[in-house]
Design a protein around this motif. Structure first.
Motif, PDB file in Angstrom:
ATOM      1  N   LEU A 166       0.832  -1.208   0.000  1.00  8.89           N
ATOM      2  CA  LEU A 166       0.000   0.000   0.000  1.00  8.89           C
ATOM      3  C   LEU A 166       0.864   1.255   0.000  1.00  8.89           C
ATOM      4  N   TYR A 167       1.948   1.232   0.749  1.00 11.56           N
ATOM      5  CA  TYR A 167       2.855   2.390   0.792  1.00 11.56           C
ATOM      6  C   TYR A 167       3.507   2.618  -0.572  1.00 11.56           C
ATOM      7  N   LEU A 168       3.902   1.536  -1.232  1.00 15.59           N
ATOM      8  CA  LEU A 168       4.506   1.648  -2.561  1.00 15.59           C
ATOM      9  C   LEU A 168       3.527   2.280  -3.548  1.00 15.59           C
ATOM     10  N   LEU A 169       2.254   1.924  -3.421  1.00 13.81           N
ATOM     11  CA  LEU A 169       1.242   2.400  -4.370  1.00 13.81           C
ATOM     12  C   LEU A 169       0.811   3.836  -4.106  1.00 13.81           C
ATOM     13  N   ILE A 170       0.715   4.214  -2.826  1.00 16.88           N
ATOM     14  CA  ILE A 170       0.126   5.524  -2.530  1.00 16.88           C
ATOM     15  C   ILE A 170       1.149   6.592  -2.143  1.00 16.88           C
ATOM     16  N   HIS A 171       2.427   6.212  -1.985  1.00 11.68           N
ATOM     17  CA  HIS A 171       3.392   7.223  -1.541  1.00 11.68           C
ATOM     18  C   HIS A 171       3.525   8.407  -2.501  1.00 11.68           C
ATOM     19  N   PRO A 172       3.281   8.242  -3.830  1.00 17.96           N
ATOM     20  CA  PRO A 172       3.342   9.431  -4.694  1.00 17.96           C
ATOM     21  C   PRO A 172       2.360  10.531  -4.286  1.00 17.96           C
ATOM     22  N   PHE A 173       1.202  10.146  -3.717  1.00 17.16           N
ATOM     23  CA  PHE A 173       0.226  11.149  -3.295  1.00 17.16           C
ATOM     24  C   PHE A 173       0.774  12.038  -2.173  1.00 17.16           C
ATOM     25  N   PHE A 174       1.678  11.465  -1.349  1.00 10.44           N
ATOM     26  CA  PHE A 174       2.262  12.250  -0.258  1.00 10.44           C
ATOM     27  C   PHE A 174       3.227  13.320  -0.781  1.00 10.44           C
ATOM     28  N   ARG A 175       3.703  13.128  -2.002  1.00  9.19           N
ATOM     29  CA  ARG A 175       4.662  14.068  -2.574  1.00  9.19           C
ATOM     30  C   ARG A 175       3.982  15.212  -3.317  1.00  9.19           C
ATOM     31  N   PHE A 229      -2.843   1.286 -11.318  1.00  6.80           N
ATOM     32  CA  PHE A 229      -2.290   0.130 -10.608  1.00  6.80           C
ATOM     33  C   PHE A 229      -3.082  -0.223  -9.358  1.00  6.80           C
ATOM     34  N   MET A 230      -3.547   0.773  -8.624  1.00  2.40           N
ATOM     35  CA  MET A 230      -4.309   0.463  -7.405  1.00  2.40           C
ATOM     36  C   MET A 230      -5.569  -0.330  -7.729  1.00  2.40           C
ATOM     37  N   LEU A 231      -6.234   0.011  -8.831  1.00  4.23           N
ATOM     38  CA  LEU A 231      -7.461  -0.693  -9.210  1.00  4.23           C
ATOM     39  C   LEU A 231      -7.155  -2.033  -9.896  1.00  4.23           C
ATOM     40  N   SER A 232      -6.135  -2.052 -10.728  1.00  5.95           N
ATOM     41  CA  SER A 232      -5.824  -3.279 -11.477  1.00  5.95           C
ATOM     42  C   SER A 232      -5.420  -4.426 -10.563  1.00  5.95           C
ATOM     43  N   LEU A 233      -4.810  -4.109  -9.411  1.00  3.29           N
ATOM     44  CA  LEU A 233      -4.322  -5.159  -8.516  1.00  3.29           C
ATOM     45  C   LEU A 233      -5.439  -5.866  -7.761  1.00  3.29           C
ATOM     46  N   PHE A 234      -6.679  -5.376  -7.887  1.00  7.52           N
ATOM     47  CA  PHE A 234      -7.822  -6.093  -7.313  1.00  7.52           C
ATOM     48  C   PHE A 234      -8.168  -7.334  -8.129  1.00  7.52           C
ATOM     49  N   THR A 235      -7.798  -7.354  -9.409  1.00 10.58           N
ATOM     50  CA  THR A 235      -8.151  -8.490 -10.271  1.00 10.58           C
ATOM     51  C   THR A 235      -6.941  -9.155 -10.929  1.00 10.58           C
ATOM     52  N   GLU A 236      -5.745  -8.675 -10.639  1.00  9.96           N
ATOM     53  CA  GLU A 236      -4.529  -9.282 -11.174  1.00  9.96           C
ATOM     54  C   GLU A 236      -3.433  -9.275 -10.118  1.00  9.96           C
ATOM     55  N   SER A 237      -2.577 -10.290 -10.166  1.00  8.60           N
ATOM     56  CA  SER A 237      -1.395 -10.323  -9.288  1.00  8.60           C
ATOM     57  C   SER A 237      -0.180  -9.876 -10.100  1.00  8.60           C
ATOM     58  N   SER A 238      -0.263  -8.672 -10.628  1.00  3.30           N
ATOM     59  CA  SER A 238       0.724  -8.171 -11.588  1.00  3.30           C
ATOM     60  C   SER A 238       2.134  -8.085 -11.022  1.00  3.30           C
ATOM     61  N   LEU A 239       2.257  -7.799  -9.728  1.00  6.49           N
ATOM     62  CA  LEU A 239       3.570  -7.570  -9.141  1.00  6.49           C
ATOM     63  C   LEU A 239       4.276  -8.865  -8.725  1.00  6.49           C
ATOM     64  N   TYR A 240       3.707 -10.005  -9.121  1.00  2.00           N
ATOM     65  CA  TYR A 240       4.405 -11.284  -8.985  1.00  2.00           C
ATOM     66  C   TYR A 240       4.859 -11.783 -10.359  1.00  2.00           C
TER      67      TYR A 240
END
Length: 416
Positions: free
Chosen positions: A350-359, A378-389
């Motif tokens: 979650l930190y990897l995905l949302i940290h750009p918003f903090f900047r 990416f935040m939405l796509s990862l609900f239906t895909e395990s893309s980062l594996y």
């Protein structure tokens, strides 16, 4: 000795070298999506070699090292949970793919990727996607011409006319979902063209948007279509907030996008997929994953890569009623992280995905559209895909997230 001639040649070679790194970065996600993983090591080696010619590497890294922190935390959790894996081979197989998720951002943040070089990256990526589209249409047309009888047989066998549309991405050897993700990224840049100035001709920009949207709808991947529509709506909202686009134009563009969608939804394949949402086999293993997470008190994980083994054993013991998704992929990166690496893994993701918003200094500025659009994708796509594996998902994320973070930092420096 002709000193001026040597100076001219050295300058010419320097200009060529400056284009190598952004061009390689732009082509890498396309290569892995359409031509498989075999060429990835070669491409990575070429990227590292080109990086060696970059100037001021230490200074650039020192200036951008904070941008690398989320990637370091993310990979550290992977390494930590690899020690808890009972089957080491499974853990090492997952871990080795993650190398690119640290290596590529490190290269990007240590390179002299100024605004002009990032424009080269974006333009190369968009033009390459156009070439892929033309290439796919040629192969598709040839397939229709040479396999007319076979197409008729398959349509009769299935009792509908979905075969040809289903076959389209497979003719060029691409997964339709990942092809759509790349098209959505191209759309994000095209929607940002008014301030990124990638293409000077606005009609060319509109033309590319139209054909890329048609391509997305024809591929009929449900999650990407929803994400694509949301990103278009997001772009219109941000433009309207900045008062850089008239309401009439917004309504016109939204109308055009939805018109394409209405036409596309009448396609047999998309209709079949939409009707099949209620019985989607992707969620079959989700209850088992949640039950296993519950058994670990919602805190601990099974160990890197071990969740797949648990799901496999569950299917062997209980049988598998699925017809389409016969493997053991959860098709949900959040659940996969939680199952393998517990709450620490989920938080790091979650930190990897949302940290750009903090900047972001002004969340609702249209200048942030590329970065916000990418994060939304990416935040939405990862609900239906395990893309980062998967290596293709990892490369897409590593390249675009780091490039867009670097581009945003360049923007802030220019403002200051």
């Amino acid at each position: 000795m002709n000193v001026s001639g040597l100076y001219t040649n050295s300058k010419k070679y320097k200009n060529i070298l400056e284009k190598v790194t952004p061009v390689l970065l732009a082509l890498l996600p396309i290569m892995v999506t359409f031509f498989g993983e075999k060429l990835v090591p070669v491409a990575i080696v070429l990227l590292v070699v080109s990086f060696l010619f970059e100037e001021n590497k230490k200074e650039n890294f020192a200036a951008n090292k904070k941008l690398l922190l989320p990637y370091v935390i993310y990979i550290s959790i992977f390494i930590l949970y690899s020690f808890f894996a009972i089957e080491v081979k499974l853990a090492m197989k997952v871990l080795e793919r993650q190398v690119s998720l640290l290596l590529i951002p490190a290269i990007v943040f240590s390179s002299n990727l100024n605004t002009d070089r990032i424009k080269i990256f974006i333009k190369t990526f968009i033009i390459a996607m156009l070439v892929i589209l033309i290439y796919s249409l040629i192969k598709f047309s040839w397939f229709i011409y040479t396999q007319a009888e076979w197409i008729e047989i398959m349509n009769k066998t299935s009792g509908n006319s979905t075969y040809l549309q289903f076959k389209y991405p497979h003719i060029v050897g691409a997964h339709p979902t990942y092809w759509c993700y790349l098209l959505i990224l191209a759309n994000i840049f095209l929607l940002s063209n008014s301030f990124m100035k990638i293409f000077s001709n606005k009609y060319w920009n509109i033309f590319l948007l139209i054909i890329f949207n048609i391509n997305i709808f024809f591929l009929s991947a449900r999650t990407p279509i929803v994400i694509n529509i949301l990103i278009h709506l997001l772009s219109f909202f941000l433009y309207q907030k900045d008062q850089k686009i008239s309401l009439i134009k917004i309504i016109g563009i939204i109308g055009a996008v939805f018109l394409i969608g209405i036409l596309a939804i009448n396609s047999p394949l998309l209709k079949a997929k939409v009707l099949g949402v209620v019985n989607d086999e992707r969620v079959y293993l989700w209850p088992k994953a949640l039950d296993q997470i519950k058994q670990n008190y919602f805190v601990l994980g099974e160990g890197l890569g071990q969740g797949k083994k648990i799901l496999k054993d569950y299917v062997i013991q209980n049988g598998d009623p699925r017809e389409e998704y016969i493997r053991f992929d959860l098709h949900n990166q959040y659940l996969k992280h939680y199952l393998d690496m517990g709450i620490m893994g989920l938080i790091s993701l979650l930190y990897l995905l949302i940290h750009p918003f903090f900047r972001l200094k002004n969340l609702f500025s249209v200048m942030n559209l590329p970065l916000i659009g990418f994060c939304t994708l990416f935040m939405l796509s990862l609900f239906t895909e395990s893309s980062l594996y998967l290596i293709k998902g990892i490369l897409i994320f590593a390249i675009f997230s780091s490039i867009l973070l670097k581009d945003y930092q360049n923007q802030q420096k220019n403002i200051e």
